[in-house]
Scaffold this active site. Structure first.
Site, PDB file in Angstrom:
ATOM      1  CB  SER A 125       8.640 -11.198   4.671  1.00 35.33           C
ATOM      2  OG  SER A 125       8.092 -10.686   5.906  1.00 35.33           O
ATOM      3  CG  HIS A 146      12.368 -12.885   1.148  1.00 40.93           C
ATOM      4  ND1 HIS A 146      11.108 -13.445   0.711  1.00 40.93           N
ATOM      5  CD2 HIS A 146      11.987 -12.545   2.379  1.00 40.93           C
ATOM      6  CE1 HIS A 146      10.340 -13.743   1.694  1.00 40.93           C
ATOM      7  NE2 HIS A 146      10.638 -13.264   2.764  1.00 40.93           N
ATOM      8  CD  GLU A 158      11.174 -15.328  -2.700  1.00 43.26           C
ATOM      9  OE1 GLU A 158      10.268 -16.106  -3.183  1.00 43.26           O
ATOM     10  OE2 GLU A 158      10.743 -14.354  -2.084  1.00 43.26           O
ATOM     11  CG  ASN A 196       5.499 -15.122   1.423  1.00 38.57           C
ATOM     12  OD1 ASN A 196       5.591 -16.166   1.546  1.00 38.57           O
ATOM     13  ND2 ASN A 196       6.277 -14.009   1.808  1.00 38.57           N
TER      14      ASN A 196
HETATM   15  P1  NAD Z   1      12.540  -9.570  14.821  1.00 40.37           P
HETATM   16  O1  NAD Z   1      11.571  -8.619  15.647  1.00 40.37           O
HETATM   17  O2  NAD Z   1      12.967 -10.731  15.310  1.00 40.37           O
HETATM   18  O3  NAD Z   1      14.079  -8.476  14.952  1.00 40.37           O
HETATM   19  C1  NAD Z   1      14.022  -7.158  14.329  1.00 40.37           C
HETATM   20  C2  NAD Z   1      15.144  -6.564  14.985  1.00 40.37           C
HETATM   21  O4  NAD Z   1      15.255  -5.485  14.401  1.00 40.37           O
HETATM   22  C3  NAD Z   1      14.946  -6.289  16.503  1.00 40.37           C
HETATM   23  O5  NAD Z   1      15.986  -6.787  17.270  1.00 40.37           O
HETATM   24  C4  NAD Z   1      15.039  -4.921  16.563  1.00 40.37           C
HETATM   25  O6  NAD Z   1      15.586  -4.521  17.846  1.00 40.37           O
HETATM   26  C5  NAD Z   1      15.820  -4.488  15.385  1.00 40.37           C
HETATM   27  N1  NAD Z   1      15.639  -2.970  15.042  1.00 40.37           N
HETATM   28  C6  NAD Z   1      14.542  -2.141  15.007  1.00 40.37           C
HETATM   29  N2  NAD Z   1      14.619  -1.161  14.589  1.00 40.37           N
HETATM   30  C7  NAD Z   1      16.066  -1.050  13.870  1.00 40.37           C
HETATM   31  C8  NAD Z   1      16.742  -0.143  13.503  1.00 40.37           C
HETATM   32  N3  NAD Z   1      16.249   1.348  13.212  1.00 40.37           N
HETATM   33  N4  NAD Z   1      18.156  -0.512  13.276  1.00 40.37           N
HETATM   34  C9  NAD Z   1      18.457  -1.867  13.378  1.00 40.37           C
HETATM   35  N5  NAD Z   1      17.886  -2.624  14.187  1.00 40.37           N
HETATM   36  C10 NAD Z   1      16.508  -2.152  14.433  1.00 40.37           C
HETATM   37  O7  NAD Z   1      12.154  -9.656  13.291  1.00 40.37           O
HETATM   38  P2  NAD Z   1      12.348 -10.622  12.410  1.00 40.37           P
HETATM   39  O8  NAD Z   1      11.550 -11.816  12.444  1.00 40.37           O
HETATM   40  O9  NAD Z   1      13.951 -10.946  12.453  1.00 40.37           O
HETATM   41  O10 NAD Z   1      12.223  -9.918  11.004  1.00 40.37           O
HETATM   42  C11 NAD Z   1      13.304  -9.033  10.586  1.00 40.37           C
HETATM   43  C12 NAD Z   1      12.780  -8.766   8.953  1.00 40.37           C
HETATM   44  O11 NAD Z   1      12.931 -10.016   8.364  1.00 40.37           O
HETATM   45  C13 NAD Z   1      11.444  -8.098   8.825  1.00 40.37           C
HETATM   46  O12 NAD Z   1      11.690  -7.137   7.694  1.00 40.37           O
HETATM   47  C14 NAD Z   1      10.750  -9.351   8.361  1.00 40.37           C
HETATM   48  O13 NAD Z   1       9.552  -8.979   7.579  1.00 40.37           O
HETATM   49  C15 NAD Z   1      11.596 -10.102   7.560  1.00 40.37           C
HETATM   50  N6  NAD Z   1      11.419 -11.769   7.662  1.00 40.37           N
HETATM   51  C16 NAD Z   1      10.875 -12.393   8.710  1.00 40.37           C
HETATM   52  C17 NAD Z   1      10.682 -13.760   8.777  1.00 40.37           C
HETATM   53  C18 NAD Z   1      10.227 -14.459   9.590  1.00 40.37           C
HETATM   54  O14 NAD Z   1       9.661 -15.571   9.539  1.00 40.37           O
HETATM   55  N7  NAD Z   1      10.428 -13.887  11.011  1.00 40.37           N
HETATM   56  C19 NAD Z   1      10.884 -14.357   7.240  1.00 40.37           C
HETATM   57  C20 NAD Z   1      11.458 -13.565   6.316  1.00 40.37           C
HETATM   58  C21 NAD Z   1      11.811 -12.419   6.447  1.00 40.37           C
END
Ligand code: NAD
Length: 508
Positions: A125, A146, A158, A196
C-alpha cells in the site's frame, strides 16, 4: 508469451495469507480462478481457508451464492507449504508484511521458482512498485495489484505499472481483476498511488483548518458530511482508520514526493499520535468511544432570528440570487438599498476569499458582515462565517436567519474558502495534478476515488460541479491569502479553467 488471464484453467499464487491475502484468495476463487495460497506461518494459511469458508458460507445464507458455488470456490483454493509450489502459477500476488526488505526477499525467491513469463504483483500500500521491481532480474513482469480492505466489499483494485513494467502485464492484471469481480483502474507508479494521494486532500486539509481554530472537529465533520455530502466527516474517518496508520502514511507520501507542500502533514496529528489518541480502536481519538459508541458533542440550538433587515452583497451574482431566494423564502425583510441600511445584517457570498478581505474590498462594515457559503451545502447544511470584527448580535442574527427554514447551519471563524469550498478545491487540485502527471486518466481518477474512498464525487467531477473557474478562484484566493505553495493550482486545472474547458478535456 504474455499471460492469458482470461483462460479458464488459470492458476494464480498468493503469498501472505493475512487480512489482505485471504480476501484476495476469496474473490479469486469465487470468480472461478484456481489459487495456491502460501504463508510463512502455516497456521495463517489454515486460518485463512477457514475464514474464507465462513465468509462464503455467509454469502450463501444471504442468497448471494449457491451452496454448490461455495464448494466449487473452496475447491479452487489449495494451501501450499513450500514456495516451490508456485512453480506452475502464471501470476503470483504478494500480500505479505509491509516491509521492503521482506518483499525484496520474497520477490527474489519467487523469481527463482516461477516461469520467466509469469507475472509477479505486489499488494503493497505504500512502497514503490519500481523499487520492489528493482530487486528482480525481470522487473518488466512486476506490477502493483493494490486491493482495498476488506477486499470482498471494496471493489476497486489499482493496477500499478512501475517504470519498467511492460504493458501486457497491466493488461493481464486488468483481466484478472475483472474475473475477480473487481473494478480495476490502471495507473503509473506514484507515491500513494492514486487513492491514497487524493485522501490526503481531505483529512490533512481539515486538520490544518482545525489547527487554525476555524471550527471544532465535530463542526467540521458536520459541514463535510451534511453540507458537502461526504459519507464520513474527516475526523470520524481518521478515528476509524487510526492515526498510527494515517499519519505515517502521510509522512511517507510527503517525503516520497520530496516535500510536496500539497501533502504536508500536520504537527497536530503527530502530537495526537504520540499522545496515543489513535482513534476508535483504543477508545480515544478526535472523539471518545464508550462501549464502541462514538460520543459526539451536542450542537447548541441556534438563536432566534431577530427580524432585522438583510442586505446581501450583489458582487457575486450567483451567490446573491441563491441567498436572496432563501431569505425571501423565509420571509425576512430584504434591504434592497445600493448600500446596507444602518442596522441591516450584511451578508456576502465570497468564492475563495475570507470575510475580512471581502468586507474591506467591498467597503462594508465588518462588524455587521458575515459570509454564507453559497457553493457548498446551501440546501443541506449551511456554513455561516464571521470575521474578527463581527459583533455577537449580528452573528446571532445571521445564525438564526440561516436556520429559520429548518435547514441546519454551522457558524465558523474566518477562513478563505469557508470549509467546503476549500476542501473540495484541494481534492480537485490533487486530482488535476494526478491527471497532469499522466498517472491515470481523468475518468479512472474519478472512478478510483469514488470506489476507494466513497466520496460523493471524484476530484474532477467535484470541479465540474462547483465549476472549474470557481475552483481556480478558490485556490488563487487561498494562495494569495496564505502565500503557501500548498494551494498553487495544478497546470491541468489552470489551463482548462482559463480556457473554459471541462476538467476531463484531454490535450491531443
Ligand atoms: P497481515 O499482517 O494481516 O498479513 C501479512 C501476512 O504475511 C502474515 O500472515 C505473515 O505471516 C505473512 N508473511 C510475512 N512474511 C512472509 C513471507 N516471507 N512469505 C509469506 N508470507 C509472509 O497484513 P495485511 O494487512 O494482509 O497486509 C499485507 C499487504 O497488503 C501489505 O503490503 C499491506 O501494506 C497491504 N495492504 C494492506 C491493507 C490493509 O488495510 N490491511 C490494504 C491494502 C494493502
Amino acid at each position: 508469451m504474455p499471460v492469458d488471464a482470461s483462460k479458464k484453467d488459470l492458476l494464480i499464487g498468493i503469498t501472505g495469507a493475512g487480512a489482505m491475502g485471504r480476501g484476495i484468495a476469496q474473490v479469486a476463487a469465487a470468480g472461478g480462478v484456481k489459487v495456491r495460497l502460501y504463508d510463512l506461518n502455516a497456521d495463517q494459511s489454515k486460518e485463512a481457508v477457514d475464514f474464507i469458508g465462513k465468509m462464503l458460507g455467509r454469502a450463501a445464507e444471504k442468497g448471494q451464492m449457491t451452496a454448490d458455488a461455495v464448494s466449487a470456490a473452496m475447491g479452487r483454493i489449495e494451501v501450499i507449504t513450500d514456495v516451490k509450489g508456485f512453480a506452475p502459477c502464471e501470476i503470483v500476488i504478494e500480500a505479505a508484511t509491509e516491509n521492503l526488505e521482506i518483499k525484496k526477499k520474497i520477490f527474489a525467491q519467487l523469481e527463482a521458482v516461477v516461469a520467466d513469463g509469469a507475472i509477479i504483483a505486489t499488494n503493497t500500500s505504500s512502497l514503490s512498485v519500481t523499487t520492489i521491481a528493482s530487486a528482480c532480474k525481470r522487473p518488466q513482469r512486476v506490477a502493483g495489484f493494490h486491493f482495498f480492505n476488506p477486499v470482498p466489499l471494496m471493489r476497486l483494485v489499482e493496477v500499478i505499472e512501475g517504470i519498467l513494467t511492460e504493458p501486457w502485464v497491466g493488461d493481464a492484471l486488468i483481466t484478472l481483476g475483472k474475473r475477480m469481480t473487481r473494478e480495476p483502474v490502471r495507473l503509473k507508479d506514484a507515491p500513494g498511488f492514486l487513492v491514497n494521494q487524493v485522501g490526503r486532500g481531505y483529512n490533512i486539509e481539515c486538520q490544518h483548518i482545525q489547527h487554525e481554530c476555524v471550527a471544532g472537529y465535530a463542526d467540521i465533520d458536520r459541514i463535510l458530511r451534511e453540507g458537502a455530502g461526504f459519507r464520513m466527516g474527516p475526523f470520524e474517518l481518521l478515528d476509524l482508520t487510526a492515526l498510527d496508520v494515517t499519519h505515517p502514511a502521510t509522512e511517507l507520501i510527503y517525503n516520497q514526493f520530496y516535500q510536496e507542500p500539497r501533502y504536508r502533514p500536520s504537527s497536530v496529528m503527530r502530537a495526537r499520535l504520540e499522545a496515543g489518541l489513535l482513534g476508535r480502536k483504543v477508545g480515544r481519538g478526535y472523539y471518545s468511544y464508550e462501549g464502541g459508541k462514538q460520543a459526539v458533542p451536542e450542537e447548541a440550538a441556534p438563536p432566534a432570528y431577530d427580524g432585522r433587515p438583510v442586505w446581501i452583497s450583489p458582487v457575486e451574482k450567483d451567490g446573491f440570487r441563491a441567498l436572496a431566494d432563501i431569505v425571501e423564502g423565509i420571509g425576512a425583510p430584504l434591504d434592497r438599498g445600493d448600500k446596507p441600511g444602518r442596522d441591516s445584517l450584511i451578508l456576502v457570498t465570497p468564492v475563495g476569499e475570507d470575510i475580512t478581505t471581502t468586507a474591506l474590498a467591498q467597503g462594508l462594515d465588518p462588524a455587521r458582515t458575515l459570509g454564507v457559503d453559497s457553493l457548498v451545502g446551501l440546501k443541506t447544511r449551511r456554513t455561516v462565517m464571521t470575521n474578527p470584527a463581527t459583533q455577537a448580535e449580528f452573528r446571532a442574527s445571521a445564525h438564526g436567519l440561516m436556520t429559520k427554514d429548518g435547514v441546519k447551519a454551522t457558524v465558523i471563524r474566518d477562513c478563505p474558502g469557508f470549509i467546503g469550498q476549500r476542501v473540495i478545491a484541494m481534492i480537485c487540485n490533487i486530482g488535476c495534478q494526478i491527471a497532469q502527471f499522466g498517472t491515470a486518466s481523468p475518468e479512472d481518477i474519478d472512478k478510483a476515488v469514488v470506489l476507494g474512498l466513497n466520496y460523493p464525487n471524484g476530484p474532477l467531477t467535484f470541479g465540474e460541479v462547483l465549476g472549474p473557474a470557481n475552483i481556480l478562484r478558490i485556490l488563487n484566493a487561498l494562495i494569495c491569502f496564505y502565500g503557501d505553495p500548498r494551494y498553487r493550482p495544478s497546470p491541468w486545472l489552470r489551463r482548462r479553467a482559463s480556457l473554459g474547458l471541462s476538467l476531463f478535456a484531454k490535450e491531443i
